[in-house]
Enzyme design. Structure first.
Site, PDB file in Angstrom:
ATOM      1  N   LYS A 165      -5.075  49.836  61.856  1.00  0.00           N
ATOM      2  CA  LYS A 165      -6.467  50.153  62.203  1.00  0.00           C
ATOM      3  C   LYS A 165      -6.696  51.611  61.827  1.00  0.00           C
ATOM      4  O   LYS A 165      -6.112  52.518  62.414  1.00  0.00           O
ATOM      5  CB  LYS A 165      -6.703  49.945  63.696  1.00  0.00           C
ATOM      6  CG  LYS A 165      -8.135  50.202  64.105  1.00  0.00           C
ATOM      7  CD  LYS A 165      -8.333  49.863  65.577  1.00  0.00           C
ATOM      8  CE  LYS A 165      -9.795  49.821  65.962  1.00  0.00           C
ATOM      9  NZ  LYS A 165     -10.547  51.017  65.657  1.00  0.00           N
ATOM     10  N   ARG A 203     -21.765  50.823  59.290  1.00  0.00           N
ATOM     11  CA  ARG A 203     -21.590  49.857  60.377  1.00  0.00           C
ATOM     12  C   ARG A 203     -22.915  49.565  61.066  1.00  0.00           C
ATOM     13  O   ARG A 203     -23.151  48.489  61.557  1.00  0.00           O
ATOM     14  CB  ARG A 203     -20.602  50.481  61.359  1.00  0.00           C
ATOM     15  CG  ARG A 203     -20.275  49.613  62.490  1.00  0.00           C
ATOM     16  CD  ARG A 203     -19.569  50.404  63.550  1.00  0.00           C
ATOM     17  NE  ARG A 203     -19.791  49.706  64.778  1.00  0.00           N
ATOM     18  CZ  ARG A 203     -18.835  49.240  65.547  1.00  0.00           C
ATOM     19  NH1 ARG A 203     -17.594  49.436  65.240  1.00  0.00           N
ATOM     20  NH2 ARG A 203     -19.115  48.606  66.642  1.00  0.00           N
TER      21      ARG A 203
HETATM   22  P1  AMP Z   1     -13.766  49.861  67.461  1.00  0.00           P
HETATM   23  O1  AMP Z   1     -14.759  50.706  66.726  1.00  0.00           O
HETATM   24  O2  AMP Z   1     -12.786  50.655  68.274  1.00  0.00           O
HETATM   25  O3  AMP Z   1     -14.417  48.719  68.210  1.00  0.00           O
HETATM   26  O4  AMP Z   1     -12.849  49.156  66.360  1.00  0.00           O
HETATM   27  C1  AMP Z   1     -13.368  48.376  65.361  1.00  0.00           C
HETATM   28  C2  AMP Z   1     -13.496  49.185  64.103  1.00  0.00           C
HETATM   29  O5  AMP Z   1     -12.239  49.493  63.556  1.00  0.00           O
HETATM   30  C3  AMP Z   1     -14.184  48.462  62.978  1.00  0.00           C
HETATM   31  O6  AMP Z   1     -15.571  48.487  63.114  1.00  0.00           O
HETATM   32  C4  AMP Z   1     -13.710  49.203  61.752  1.00  0.00           C
HETATM   33  O7  AMP Z   1     -14.570  50.301  61.488  1.00  0.00           O
HETATM   34  C5  AMP Z   1     -12.390  49.796  62.182  1.00  0.00           C
HETATM   35  N1  AMP Z   1     -11.230  49.304  61.451  1.00  0.00           N
HETATM   36  C6  AMP Z   1     -10.213  50.077  61.038  1.00  0.00           C
HETATM   37  N2  AMP Z   1      -9.273  49.366  60.432  1.00  0.00           N
HETATM   38  C7  AMP Z   1      -9.687  48.079  60.432  1.00  0.00           C
HETATM   39  C8  AMP Z   1      -9.127  46.853  59.956  1.00  0.00           C
HETATM   40  N3  AMP Z   1      -7.935  46.811  59.355  1.00  0.00           N
HETATM   41  N4  AMP Z   1      -9.860  45.726  60.139  1.00  0.00           N
HETATM   42  C9  AMP Z   1     -11.052  45.753  60.758  1.00  0.00           C
HETATM   43  N5  AMP Z   1     -11.612  46.880  61.252  1.00  0.00           N
HETATM   44  C10 AMP Z   1     -10.944  48.032  61.084  1.00  0.00           C
END
Ligand code: AMP
Length: 562
Positions: free
Chosen positions: A252, A272
């Site tokens: 991630k 996003r």
């Molecule tokens: P969060 O913003 O903490 O809800 O985490 C989701 C976000 O992680 C997504 O919207 C992406 O911007 C990010 N992200 C980073 N790496 C990945 C990945 N391998 N797959 C999907 N999302 C990712």
């Protein structure tokens, strides 16, 4: 239909909090519209002069609008700022100014009433005014529009022109209203709205042909799709369990998510939040044009900022790229970025969202050329997954995403097909130095806390951030009582307190920030425990926070070497 009816509906919506009642009112209104009026009315109710993906814009600033209103009404700047102070809203301030003026009282008596379609066509004329004298032309059109409007209509015309409706009627509720109005199942409306990316267009289709009107829709390139979201999981083990014992883990990355739309050489990138950020990323566009194989595709990935010597930089540096509209080239040299792809939703004219994750990933690998994909393993071994998480974090990344192998892509949904696993930094013990009264349900409680660390050298407590997250209602009530006992000074909503209460605080990152004297700020701070077992001089020091801040960079620098 007259525009006045739309404005009156908005007035009623503004004072309604019950969602059911709101959607009933909107549904009833939509039913009474003529076919051609549906899209303009729905767009306007959502605070948009045009359909969502219509490239036309009005380009009217609040300064221009207020100048026109001043000329029309004879009001002064002082009148405006006073009205704004009382209402906190541009539209509502304009209404007050109009009510007080002669023109506002006369308007509706003298003129033909404005209709919804007329308002739309005047807005079109405003957006089309270009070339020499376009400013004067725009101003003339706005003046004649406002001079025909009653104060309530002025309020909503202003809100539509500056794009700020603020009455709690979001797209989700509009979808419910459309479903009620035209007796089309909500799920179908939501699906159509996701595919078209605009509920106003869907409403018009439903009005015209009901369910049939939205039955055979597909993606439209250059209209972004709501991103699929992830829920939180505590550990790789939990993710494995949730996904039936075997799953895919990906790094991630801590950057910005982008959605890429490509048709031949034409490429656009959306953030996003679905805004077009193509202009901010010229280097990424070139790379995609060179590498991506299919003629047409919609792909998703994450861009991260890279420092001078190639190491990833914290999130805030990346944001500079997106904020700058001018001098893009200069900033792209200053803040180079790197793209990693992780999904593909559409290719060669076909939607892939029903295709299982593992197959999409394989298709993506072939489509991506030399563009790297996020690092991935597929495993049923908890120990291997744990090692993968450690490696990700050591490499300067946020953690892992677990993706169910056979899962479809579910736009806009935060489900369990994707789970995010983050390794949070060690929590800090900080001291509450001030608090603010909350809003809404919490308005009588001190529920927003300023958190500070002690400076070892001066003994001063330096603020690092503010949070309203983590405590239960009961704890907040108790905390309010305790804080009032140690209050030093009240400044409006803010209460300064003696630095006595220590709390444990989790956070995602420490950022550099000019906002506080400490020069740093915690990102996503939340209270995890009240540490009554600790005294303020046992709390963490600003020196230690600085050390953790530096360590973040060391961690990220290490990532570059591997
Ligand atoms: P969060 O913003 O903490 O809800 O985490 C989701 C976000 O992680 C997504 O919207 C992406 O911007 C990010 N992200 C980073 N790496 C990945 C990945 N391998 N797959 C999907 N999302 C990712």
């Amino acid at each position: 239909m007259e525009f006045k009816e739309l404005a009156n509906l908005c007035e009623r919506l503004e004072v309604t909090t019950k969602r059911n009642l709101m959607t009933d009112m909107v549904a009833d209104f939509l039913r009474r519209l003529d076919e051609r009026e549906v899209e303009p009315a729905v767009s306007m109710l959502l605070g948009r002069p045009f359909p969502r993906w219509d490239p036309r814009t009005l380009d009217i600033s609040w300064a221009t609008l207020s100048m026109i209103i001043q000329r029309l009404t004879g009001a002064t700047w002082k009148d405006f700022s006073e009205a704004f102070r009382n209402t906190g809203d541009m539209g509502a301030s304009a209404k007050i100014i109009f009510e007080r003026s002669r023109i506002g009282r006369q308007a509706t008596l003298l003129e033909r009433p404005l209709t919804i379609l007329e308002v739309r066509s005047i807005l079109e004329a405003i957006s089309e005014a270009s070339g020499q004298g376009s400013r004067e032309k725009k101003e003339r059109l706005i003046r004649s529009l406002l001079s025909r409007a009653s104060p309530v209509e002025v309020k909503y015309l202003v809100k539509i022109m500056i794009g700020e409706m603020r009455m709690g009627l979001q797209e989700g509720l509009m979808e419910v209203a459309v479903s009620k109005a035209f007796s089309v199942p909500l799920k179908k409306v939501q699906l159509a709205s996701m595919l078209k990316g605009d509920v106003a267009e869907v409403a018009a289709l439903c009005k015209k042909e009901g369910l049939k009107g939205i039955s055979n829709l597909s993606f439209t390139l250059f209209r972004p799709i709501k991103p699929m979201l992830a829920q939180m999981a505590e550990s790789p083990m939990e993710a494995l369990k949730e996904h039936g014992g075997r799953t895919a883990f990906e790094y991630k990355l801590d950057g910005a998510r982008i959605q890429i739309h490509k048709l031949g050489d034409k490429i656009r990138i959306f953030s996003r939040r679905l805004t077009d950020v193509t202009k901010s990323l010229p280097d990424i566009i070139d790379f995609i044009r060179r590498e991506v194989r299919p003629e047409n595709a919609i792909m998703e990935g994450e861009v991260i900022a890279i420092g001078k010597n190639g190491n990833p930089l914290p999130f805030q540096h990346l944001m500079r790229r997106f904020r700058r509209v001018y001098e893009i080239e200069k900033v792209s040299e200053e803040v180079p970025v790197k793209l990693y792809l992780f999904d593909i939703l559409y290719m060669d004219g076909k939607s892939l969202i029903e295709t299982p994750y593992v197959d999409r990933r394989r298709i993506l690998e072939e489509a991506a050329g030399e563009i790297p994909l996020t690092k991935q393993i597929i495993t049923d071994d908890a120990a291997e997954a744990k090692r993968f998480l450690e490696n990700a974090v050591d490499g300067g990344h946020e953690g892992l995403m677990a993706k169910r192998l056979n899962s479809p892509y579910t736009p806009g949904i935060r489900g369990k097909h994707w789970l995010k696993i983050k390794k949070t930094l060690e929590p800090l013990d900080l001291v509450i130095v001030a608090a603010e009264y909350g809003t809404g349900r919490r308005h009588r409680w001190l529920s927003d806390y300023y958190l500070a660390a002690r400076d070892e050298i001066t003994g001063e407590f330096l603020t690092l951030g503010k949070t309203f997250k983590g405590l239960t209602d009961q704890e907040i009530e108790e905390m309010t009582r305790r804080l009032k006992e140690i209050a030093i000074e009240e400044r409006g909503h803010l209460v300064l307190v003696k630095p006595k209460i220590v709390v444990e605080v989790a956070y995602n990152e420490i950022q550099k920030s000019p906002k506080y004297k400490s020069g740093m700020a915690l990102r996503f701070a939340r209270i995890t425990r009240i540490r009554d077992d600790k005294s303020p001089d046992e709390a963490d020091t600003i020196q230690r926070v600085r050390q953790i801040y530096e360590k973040q960079f060391a961690r990220k620098a290490k990532f570059q070497e591997t």
